[in-house]
Design a protein around this motif. Structure first.
Motif, PDB file in Angstrom:
ATOM      1  N   ILE A 152       0.814  -1.170   0.046  1.00 30.87           N
ATOM      2  CA  ILE A 152       0.052   0.077   0.146  1.00 30.87           C
ATOM      3  C   ILE A 152       0.934   1.156  -0.109  1.00 30.87           C
ATOM      4  O   ILE A 152       1.927   1.042   0.351  1.00 30.87           O
ATOM      5  N   GLY A 153       0.306   2.434  -0.612  1.00 29.86           N
ATOM      6  CA  GLY A 153       1.284   3.532  -0.700  1.00 29.86           C
ATOM      7  C   GLY A 153       1.016   4.243   0.862  1.00 29.86           C
ATOM      8  O   GLY A 153       0.144   4.520   1.218  1.00 29.86           O
ATOM      9  N   PHE A 154       2.352   4.740   1.241  1.00 31.65           N
ATOM     10  CA  PHE A 154       2.314   5.622   2.337  1.00 31.65           C
ATOM     11  C   PHE A 154       2.745   7.105   1.881  1.00 31.65           C
ATOM     12  O   PHE A 154       3.763   7.138   1.295  1.00 31.65           O
ATOM     13  N   TYR A 197      -1.833   4.090  -9.460  1.00 29.01           N
ATOM     14  CA  TYR A 197      -1.743   3.713  -8.046  1.00 29.01           C
ATOM     15  C   TYR A 197      -2.861   4.058  -7.318  1.00 29.01           C
ATOM     16  O   TYR A 197      -3.420   5.182  -7.150  1.00 29.01           O
ATOM     17  N   THR A 198      -3.454   2.943  -6.881  1.00 26.33           N
ATOM     18  CA  THR A 198      -4.794   3.016  -6.502  1.00 26.33           C
ATOM     19  C   THR A 198      -4.856   2.581  -4.989  1.00 26.33           C
ATOM     20  O   THR A 198      -6.055   2.895  -4.318  1.00 26.33           O
ATOM     21  N   TRP A 199      -3.814   2.306  -4.432  1.00 21.36           N
ATOM     22  CA  TRP A 199      -3.986   1.965  -2.789  1.00 21.36           C
ATOM     23  C   TRP A 199      -3.166   3.101  -1.857  1.00 21.36           C
ATOM     24  O   TRP A 199      -2.232   2.752  -1.219  1.00 21.36           O
ATOM     25  N   TRP A 200      -3.813   4.196  -1.639  1.00 21.50           N
ATOM     26  CA  TRP A 200      -2.870   5.023  -0.837  1.00 21.50           C
ATOM     27  C   TRP A 200      -3.391   5.154   0.413  1.00 21.50           C
ATOM     28  O   TRP A 200      -4.713   4.847   0.599  1.00 21.50           O
ATOM     29  N   SER A 201      -2.344   5.108   1.375  1.00 23.37           N
ATOM     30  CA  SER A 201      -2.770   5.171   2.693  1.00 23.37           C
ATOM     31  C   SER A 201      -2.132   6.397   3.406  1.00 23.37           C
ATOM     32  O   SER A 201      -0.862   6.642   3.604  1.00 23.37           O
ATOM     33  N   HIS A 202      -2.968   7.263   3.638  1.00 26.91           N
ATOM     34  CA  HIS A 202      -2.709   8.774   4.146  1.00 26.91           C
ATOM     35  C   HIS A 202      -2.722   8.686   5.813  1.00 26.91           C
ATOM     36  O   HIS A 202      -3.029   7.820   6.239  1.00 26.91           O
ATOM     37  N   PRO A 230      -9.143   4.554  -0.213  1.00 28.72           N
ATOM     38  CA  PRO A 230      -8.655   3.045  -0.571  1.00 28.72           C
ATOM     39  C   PRO A 230      -8.169   2.318   0.890  1.00 28.72           C
ATOM     40  O   PRO A 230      -8.472   1.291   1.136  1.00 28.72           O
ATOM     41  N   ILE A 231      -7.450   3.060   1.584  1.00 34.20           N
ATOM     42  CA  ILE A 231      -6.960   2.505   2.916  1.00 34.20           C
ATOM     43  C   ILE A 231      -7.534   3.486   4.031  1.00 34.20           C
ATOM     44  O   ILE A 231      -7.104   4.866   3.733  1.00 34.20           O
ATOM     45  N   ASN A 232      -7.776   3.191   5.317  1.00 33.84           N
ATOM     46  CA  ASN A 232      -8.189   3.998   6.294  1.00 33.84           C
ATOM     47  C   ASN A 232      -7.258   3.703   7.431  1.00 33.84           C
ATOM     48  O   ASN A 232      -7.413   2.912   8.327  1.00 33.84           O
TER      49      ASN A 232
END
Length: 592
Positions: A194-196, A222-227, A253-255
Motif C-alpha cells: 500500500i502507498g504511504f 496507483y490505487t491503494w493510498w494510505s494517508h 482505499p485505505i483508512n
C-alpha cells in the motif's frame, strides 16, 4: 481494508493491548495494528547511525514481544512493523553476529554490516536473518519508511523500489499475498501496495489536498493510498477537522488513523468532544460494515485495473469535471460518488458544505436518502454526522452485519442497500482473504440483478464457484430505499424463511437462504419516492442560527406550499446569510 490503528509513539506492551481492548469495549473495530519505529531499539552510539534503523525489539517496552504478537492476532488484528533499513545492521543488534558472519565479516571488529540492496548475498541474509524469524512470530507484513533516493551501488537504482520488489517476492514465496506499506518509489510502484503518502500536517489545507491527490494517483495506476488520516504532526487542535478527516478515510482505499508521539495528539475518538466522538465511532464502524463492497471493488482493481477511487472525468467528459473547484470529487467503486467536505462548519447553519458537480442521472444520498437529479453544480451541506456520498440510480451496495467488533470474515449476515431508478447488476466476490487458493478456483461470486425498469424484481442468484469460502446459511437483509406505493412483496426461490417490513419510503426484506437463489418482487405500481422537501425546510428553519422574525417569515412561506419559483423570488429579495440561502436552494432544487 478495515480500519488501521497507527501512531508514532513509544507504547508499552500492556498499554497497547489495553488500548485495543478499550477499542473493543467502545465498539470501535480495527483490523490492522501498525507499530511504528519504537518497537525496536533506537538509543545507541550515534557513530553507528541515526537510531531509525533497528531490528532488535525494545525489551523495556515489549518484554515478551512474541506474546504481544499473539495477543494482537487473538483479537483479530494483523500486525505491521515500521522499517528503516538504510543504516545497515549495527553491533547493538541481537542478530549482529549471525549477520556479520553470513556476510563474511569478523563480528569482533564491530563493523556495521552495510545495507546493500544490490548485493544478492546481503539480500538473502536480510530476509533469512532479519525478517523471516519475526514473520514466523506473527508479523503480517512490513512498513517500509524513508528509503527513497540514490543510496545504492547501481546507478539509477532506487533502494525503495528494490525493497518493495523483493519484499513482495519474499512474502509471495512464503504463501502470503504480497503487500507492503511503503512510501512512493516512482512509476510502477503501484505493483507493491500500500502507498504511504508521508507525514502530513494537522490542518485543513492538508485535508483539502488529499482527495485530489488520491484520485489523481489513479492516472498512474496507483490505487491503494494510505494517508495519515487525522494528520501526523504540527498544525492545531480542531475536533471538526478530525471528524471530516476520519470521514474521508472511511471513503478512501485505505483508512489508517495516525498521529505522532505528541502526548496530546492521540486520535482515539474519546479524546474529542462528544459530537466528534460519536461521529467518528459511527464512521469507523461503517468502514467495517462496507468490507464486502470494498473487497469486491479491490478485486476489480486486481482483475480489471479499475481503481476504487476514480476522478469524475473517467466517466463524464463534460467541462465542469475539469474545473479546479470540483477536483476533490471522486467515484468510490462502481456505485458511489463522494464529494469530500474540507472546510469548517458555518455557525449560522451548523453545517459545512462540499462544492460539487453532480453528473447526469438520478442520485441518492447514502446517509439521509435525499434524491438529486444530476448534470448541475450544487453545494451540499452536511452536519458532522453526515457526509456527501451519493449512490447512483439502481445502486447495489452489499454490506456486512458483523457479530464481533473486529470480525472481517465473509459475513453470515449480509445487508444489501438497494436504490431505485435504473436496472443494475452487482457481482459480489468472496474468497478466503489471505491465500493464493483463489487462483485455483476457491472463490465465490454471488450475482445480484435489479430489474427496476421491468418487474421491479431483485434477484440474488445462486453463488457460483467454491461455496466453501462463504457461510452455508446466510441471512440477507435487502433494504429497498426511496420507493413509494409498495404494498407488499413476493419472495420466490430457495429460502427457509423470510419477513417483510414496509415503511413510508422503504421496504426491508429479511431472507434466510441455504445458498440457493431467490428473488424479491415489489408489489403494486412502485415509483421513486419524492423528497419530503417541506419537512426538510421546516426542520432547517427551526435549527439555523438567526433572526426569529426572519425564521417565521420562512416558516409561513413553507406552510403556504410555496413552489420553487416563489422561494427563489423571496431569496432574491431578502437579505439572508449566504449559507442559509444556499441550504434552502439545495433543498428546493435537489430533485429539480
Amino acid at each position: 481494508l478495515g480500519n488501521m490503528w497507527s501512531r508514532y509513539y513509544p507504547y508499552k506492551q500492556d498499554e497497547y493491548i489495553a488500548l485495543m481492548d478499550r477499542f473493543k469495549e467502545e465498539n470501535i473495530p480495527f483490523s490492522v495494528a501498525v507499530i511504528d519505529m519504537d518497537w525496536h531499539l533506537v538509543n545507541y552510539d550515534k557513530k553507528y547511525g541515526t537510531g531509525w534503523t533497528g531490528y532488535t525489539w525494545n525489551k523495556e517496552l515489549f518484554p515478551d514481544y512474541k506474546q504481544f504478537l499473539k495477543d494482537l492476532h487473538s483479537r483479530g488484528l494483523e500486525v505491521t512493523l515500521n522499517l528503516h533499513p538504510a543504516d545497515g545492521v549495527v553491533p547493538y543488534e541481537e542478530m549482529y553476529n549471525e549477520m556479520a558472519e553470513a556476510m563474511g565479516q569478523n563480528p569482533n571488529e564491530k563493523e556495521t554490516v552495510e545495507f546493500d540492496i544490490t548485493n544478492p548475498k546481503f539480500l538473502e541474509n536480510y530476509f533469512e536473518i532479519l525478517h523471516h524469524p519475526y514473520e514466523k512470530d506473527g508479523v503480517s507484513f512490513w512498513w517500509m519508511d524513508w528509503q527513497q533516493g540514490n543510496t545504492s551501488k547501481l546507478e539509477n537504482i532506487d533502494p525503495l523500489w528494490m525493497l518493495n520488489h523483493y519484499h513482495s517476492i519474499d512474502l509471495k514465496n512464503s504463501g502470503k499475498r504480497p503487500i507492503m506499506l511503503s512510501r512512493y518509489s516512482g512509476i510502477g510502484s503501484h505493483r507493491y501496495p500500500i502507498g504511504f503518502s508521508g507525514d502530513t500536517y494537522i490542518n485543513w489545507e492538508s485535508l483539502e489536498f488529499q482527495p485530489y491527490f488520491t484520485a489523481s494517483a489513479s492516472n498512474v495506476g496507483y490505487t491503494w493510498w494510505s494517508h495519515d488520516i487525522g494528520g501526523h504532526m504540527y498544525g492545531y487542535r480542531d475536533d471538526e477537522l478530525a471528524v471530516r478527516w476520519c470521514q474521508l478515510g472511511v471513503f478512501s482505499p485505505i483508512n489508517r488513523i495516525h498521529a505522532c508521539n505528541h502526548p496530546l495528539l492521540g486520535k482515539e475518538p474519546w479524546n474529542y468532544n462528544e459530537i466528534a466522538e460519536q461521529s467518528m465511532k459511527k464512521f469507523l464502524w461503517l468502514r467495517h460494515k462496507m468490507l464486502p463492497y470494498l473487497y469486491t471493488m479491490n478485486y476489480r482493481t486486481s482483475e480489471l485495473c479499475e481503481p476504487i477511487v476514480q476522478p469524475v472525468y473517467y466517466k463524464n467528459d463534460v467541462p465542469e469535471v475539469y474545473e479546479e473547484r470540483y477536483r476533490n470529487e471522486f467515484y468510490f467503486g462502481t456505485e458511489m460518488l463522494v464529494l469530500p467536505i474540507t472546510r469548517k462548519t458555518s455557525q449560522e447553519v451548523q453545517m459545512a458544505y462540499a462544492d460539487g458537480f453532480i453528473p447526469e442521472g438520478i442520485w441518492f444520498d447514502f446517509f439521509n436518502g435525499r434524491k438529486y437529479t444530476g448534470n448541475k453544480r450544487i453545494k451540499l451541506y452536511r452536519n458532522l454526522y453526515e457526509y456527501p456520498v451519493l449512490v447512483k440510480a439502481g445502486g447495489i451496495i452489499p454490506m456486512a452485519e458483523p457479530n464481533e467488533v473486529n470480525d472481517i470474515s465473509n459475513p453470515q449476515n449480509l445487508r444489501v442497500e438497494i436504490y431505485p431508478g435504473a436496472d443494475n447488476q452487482f457481482e459480489l466476490y468472496e474468497d478466503d482473504g489471505a491465500s493464493f487458493e483463489y487462483q485455483n478456483g476457491k472463490y465465490a461470486v454471488t450475482k445480484m440483478i435489479w430489474d427496476w425498469d421491468g418487474k421491479k424484481t431483485f434477484t440474488v442468484c445462486k453463488p457460483e464457484g467454491d461455496t466453501e469460502v462463504i457461510p452455508k446459511n446466510r441471512e440477507y437483509t435487502l433494504v429497498f430505499h426511496n420507493i413509494d406505493k409498495c404494498s407488499d412483496v413476493n419472495v420466490d426461490g430457495e429460502y427457509s424463511d423470510y419477513n417483510v417490513t414496509i415503511n413510508d419510503s422503504e421496504a426491508i426484506v429479511n431472507v434466510k437462504s441455504t445458498l440457493g437463489g431467490f428473488s424479491v418482487t415489489l408489489c403494486s405500481d412502485i415509483v421513486i419516492a419524492d423528497n419530503n422537501t417541506e419537512n426538510e425546510l421546516i426542520e432547517f428553519v427551526r435549527r439555523f442560527q438567526g433572526d426569529n422574525v426572519l425564521k417565521l417569515e420562512l416558516y409561513e412561506l413553507i406552510l403556504k406550499n410555496a413552489n420553487s419559483a416563489d422561494f427563489m423570488c423571496y431569496l432574491s429579495a431578502t437579505e439572508l446569510d449566504e449559507d442559509v440561502r444556499n441550504v434552502i436552494v439545495e433543498l428546493i432544487t435537489a430533485d429539480k
